[in-house]
Design a protein around this motif. Sequence first.
Motif, mmCIF file in Angstrom:
data_model
loop_
_atom_site.group_PDB
_atom_site.id
_atom_site.type_symbol
_atom_site.label_atom_id
_atom_site.label_comp_id
_atom_site.label_asym_id
_atom_site.label_seq_id
_atom_site.Cartn_x
_atom_site.Cartn_y
_atom_site.Cartn_z
ATOM 1 N N GLY A 135 0.156 5.774 -6.085
ATOM 2 C CA GLY A 135 -0.081 6.536 -7.303
ATOM 3 C C GLY A 135 -1.367 7.318 -7.267
ATOM 4 N N PRO A 136 -1.618 8.141 -8.297
ATOM 5 C CA PRO A 136 -2.760 9.059 -8.306
ATOM 6 C C PRO A 136 -4.122 8.374 -8.275
ATOM 7 C CG PRO A 136 -1.637 9.040 -10.438
ATOM 8 C CD PRO A 136 -0.762 8.320 -9.485
ATOM 9 N N GLU A 137 -4.248 7.203 -8.880
ATOM 10 C CA GLU A 137 -5.550 6.532 -8.887
ATOM 11 C C GLU A 137 -5.964 6.125 -7.473
ATOM 12 O OE1 GLU A 137 -5.863 3.349 -11.637
ATOM 13 O OE2 GLU A 137 -5.339 4.575 -13.385
ATOM 14 N N ALA A 138 -5.030 5.590 -6.711
ATOM 15 C CA ALA A 138 -5.319 5.191 -5.329
ATOM 16 C C ALA A 138 -5.637 6.408 -4.474
ATOM 17 C CB ALA A 138 -4.144 4.417 -4.746
ATOM 18 N N ILE A 139 -4.904 7.500 -4.703
ATOM 19 C CA ILE A 139 -5.152 8.731 -3.945
ATOM 20 C C ILE A 139 -6.533 9.298 -4.280
ATOM 21 C CG2 ILE A 139 -4.374 11.099 -3.561
ATOM 22 C CD1 ILE A 139 -1.527 10.098 -4.138
ATOM 23 N N ALA A 140 -6.910 9.225 -5.563
ATOM 24 C CA ALA A 140 -8.240 9.701 -5.974
ATOM 25 C C ALA A 140 -9.334 8.883 -5.296
ATOM 26 C CB ALA A 140 -8.372 9.617 -7.491
ATOM 27 N N ARG A 141 -9.111 7.569 -5.161
ATOM 28 C CA ARG A 141 -10.079 6.705 -4.482
ATOM 29 C C ARG A 141 -10.207 7.107 -3.016
ATOM 30 N NH1 ARG A 141 -14.422 3.993 -3.413
ATOM 31 N NH2 ARG A 141 -14.218 1.824 -2.777
ATOM 32 N N ARG A 142 -9.090 7.402 -2.376
ATOM 33 C CA ARG A 142 -9.125 7.828 -0.974
ATOM 34 C C ARG A 142 -9.887 9.142 -0.840
ATOM 35 N NH1 ARG A 142 -6.823 10.886 2.964
ATOM 36 N NH2 ARG A 142 -6.144 9.877 4.894
ATOM 37 N N THR A 143 -9.668 10.066 -1.763
ATOM 38 C CA THR A 143 -10.366 11.350 -1.737
ATOM 39 C C THR A 143 -11.870 11.157 -1.908
ATOM 40 O OG1 THR A 143 -8.419 12.454 -2.668
ATOM 41 C CG2 THR A 143 -10.517 13.620 -2.831
#
Length: 224
Positions: A135-143
């Motif tokens: 989901g977007p929260e995990a992707i934001a953390r990776r970014t």
Amino acid sequence: MPESAVTARQLPRGRHGLPREIVVAAQRDRILLAMAEAMAENGYVGTPVAAVIKRAGVSRETFYEQFRSKEDCFEAAYERAVELLLTGMLAVTGLEIEGETEAARMERVLGAYLDALSAEPAYARLFLVEVYAVGPEAIARRTQLQETFVAIVADILEADTDQQHFACQTLVAALSAMVTNRIAIGDLEGLRALREPLMDLVRRSGGLFGTIPLADGPEPENAD
């Protein structure tokens, strides 16, 4: 198939007299690694909690004592992956070696990053590939973590201008895409082989990424 680190971390059977906190920590470690290894084989969507429990060798009750859901377990495993993959790299970044050039330091940091990924392929896949299924929260953390790496690279290469900083962002983004592809197909040899051509690119770049003294090639152009 080599013995899994999950098996190696099993607690002694029967009465062992270990403190409760040590037992809980060992169970958590096994569950997190089981999550990473199961997803490496079947992906996030194809990994039910039952598969993680079986692989970790714990009860369903034990799993839910530690995690609310599969997603909660994934988030914890992701943070463990970050810890494993970045701790060594940051330690190398902070290490000062007398007489070492910035180019050599950059090669050392890049090598530490690639070595960390190849040493923990299951966690690396979780960190780089499976994160997109969550989901977007995990992707934001990776970014966010990728930008941390950009800051490290920009500091080493002495990126002083906005153009040089953007070039460092581009370099890290390209590196991220290349390592993700190799982790996705299990090509660890190809992963480690990225270091030399990437460093050759940096050395031949002149002042594109920063003002590091180059080992060979043209002198960096004045940023002004």
